[in-house]
Motif scaffolding. Structure first.
Motif, PDB file in Angstrom:
ATOM      1  N   VAL A 129       0.866  -1.183   0.000  1.00 39.60           N
ATOM      2  CA  VAL A 129       0.000   0.000   0.000  1.00 39.60           C
ATOM      3  C   VAL A 129       0.901   1.230   0.000  1.00 39.60           C
ATOM      4  O   VAL A 129       1.811   1.347   0.828  1.00 39.60           O
ATOM      5  CB  VAL A 129      -0.937   0.022   1.219  1.00 39.60           C
TER       6      VAL A 129
ATOM      7  N   ALA B  40       0.500   5.054   6.681  1.00 36.03           N
ATOM      8  CA  ALA B  40       0.668   4.337   5.414  1.00 36.03           C
ATOM      9  C   ALA B  40       2.011   4.631   4.770  1.00 36.03           C
ATOM     10  O   ALA B  40       2.420   3.926   3.842  1.00 36.03           O
ATOM     11  CB  ALA B  40      -0.464   4.707   4.452  1.00 36.03           C
TER      12      ALA B  40
ATOM     13  N   ARG C  99      -1.295  -3.694   3.970  1.00 40.11           N
ATOM     14  CA  ARG C  99      -2.437  -3.193   4.737  1.00 40.11           C
ATOM     15  C   ARG C  99      -2.339  -3.624   6.199  1.00 40.11           C
ATOM     16  O   ARG C  99      -2.599  -2.829   7.114  1.00 40.11           O
ATOM     17  CB  ARG C  99      -3.735  -3.715   4.118  1.00 40.11           C
TER      18      ARG C  99
ATOM     19  N   LEU D  93      -8.420   4.320   0.320  1.00 41.11           N
ATOM     20  CA  LEU D  93      -8.270   3.630  -0.960  1.00 41.11           C
ATOM     21  C   LEU D  93      -9.340   4.084  -1.941  1.00 41.11           C
ATOM     22  O   LEU D  93      -9.049   4.371  -3.115  1.00 41.11           O
ATOM     23  CB  LEU D  93      -8.337   2.117  -0.766  1.00 41.11           C
TER      24      LEU D  93
ATOM     25  N   LEU E 177      -4.733   6.377  -1.017  1.00 41.40           N
ATOM     26  CA  LEU E 177      -3.864   5.210  -0.911  1.00 41.40           C
ATOM     27  C   LEU E 177      -4.016   4.412  -2.196  1.00 41.40           C
ATOM     28  O   LEU E 177      -5.072   4.444  -2.841  1.00 41.40           O
ATOM     29  CB  LEU E 177      -4.231   4.320   0.283  1.00 41.40           C
TER      30      LEU E 177
ATOM     31  N   HIS F  77      -3.247   0.398  -3.680  1.00 44.38           N
ATOM     32  CA  HIS F  77      -2.806  -0.965  -3.421  1.00 44.38           C
ATOM     33  C   HIS F  77      -2.120  -1.499  -4.666  1.00 44.38           C
ATOM     34  O   HIS F  77      -2.690  -1.475  -5.757  1.00 44.38           O
ATOM     35  CB  HIS F  77      -3.996  -1.857  -3.055  1.00 44.38           C
TER      36      HIS F  77
END
Length: 211
Positions: A5, A46, A59, A82, A87, A89
């Protein structure tokens, strides 16, 4: 959710809202995102920690660190960030590489800090930091090269192409896809030390890779 992430955006400070409270603002592209204190805390976590090095920051690592910091509902905040594009992934390792490649083609890096010279005791390490405050990180040659030149590249994929070309010319054959994991690892190291931030690429920069 396996893979890494990555946080997106540049922090623009805390600002008052029309409701009279204060929230944190993060800019991604031309859009400003307003975050509550808890949501902003998860976004900060993060970025990872220095101990992560060039390893991927999943995560589960964010949620565990949030729990240790007494930030409630970390998983919900991760999902929200997200969904809002704060964010990203990125699947890592073998298998379907299309998502990771698409990420590299549509995002770019911006450098923070300034160069502060080599270490007298370790000439292969390069210091970056903030004048008057101090050194932020000591970077190995690959991370330093990405920090120094990656901000000039329109996308991360361009940086992958450049690294592949240089590596091949030096006798170590490499293609852009093969360079991607290296670039992502260096990027993780730079982000964890607040040396760079990631943003969306300008639409005109998004293209297919060079033949």
């Amino acid at each position: 959710m396996t893979g890494a992430v990555f946080p997106l955006g540049h922090y623009a400070g805390a600002r008052p809202t029309p409701a009279g409270d204060e929230q944190h603002v993060v800019r991604v592209g031309r859009r400003l995102h307003w975050l509550t204190a808890d949501g902003f805390g998860v976004w900060v976590l993060a970025h990872g920690t220095a101990e992560v090095g060039k390893g991927m920051w999943p995560r589960a690592g964010i949620v565990a660190l949030a729990a240790a910091a007494d930030l409630p509902a970390a998983g919900i905040h991760v999902d929200d960030l997200l969904a809002r594009g704060l964010l990203a992934h990125v699947p890592t390792g073998p298998g379907d590489r299309s998502v990771a490649i698409a990420f590299a083609r549509t995002h770019r890096m911006h450098a923070l800090c300034v160069g502060m010279g080599n270490s007298p005791d370790a000439p292969d390490l390069h210091a970056v930091g903030v004048p008057g405050i101090g050194i932020t990180a000591m970077l190995d040659p690959d991370s330093y090269e990405l920090w120094q030149w990656g901000g000039l590249a329109p996308t991360l994929w361009h940086s992958c192409e450049v690294r592949a070309t240089v590596s091949t010319k030096l006798g170590d054959p490499l293609d852009a896809e093969g360079a991607l994991d290296q670039i992502l690892g260096d990027m993780r190291h730079l982000i964890a030390h607040n040396c760079v931030y990631l943003d969306v690429a300008a639409p005109a920069a998004v293209r297919e890779p060079m033949a």
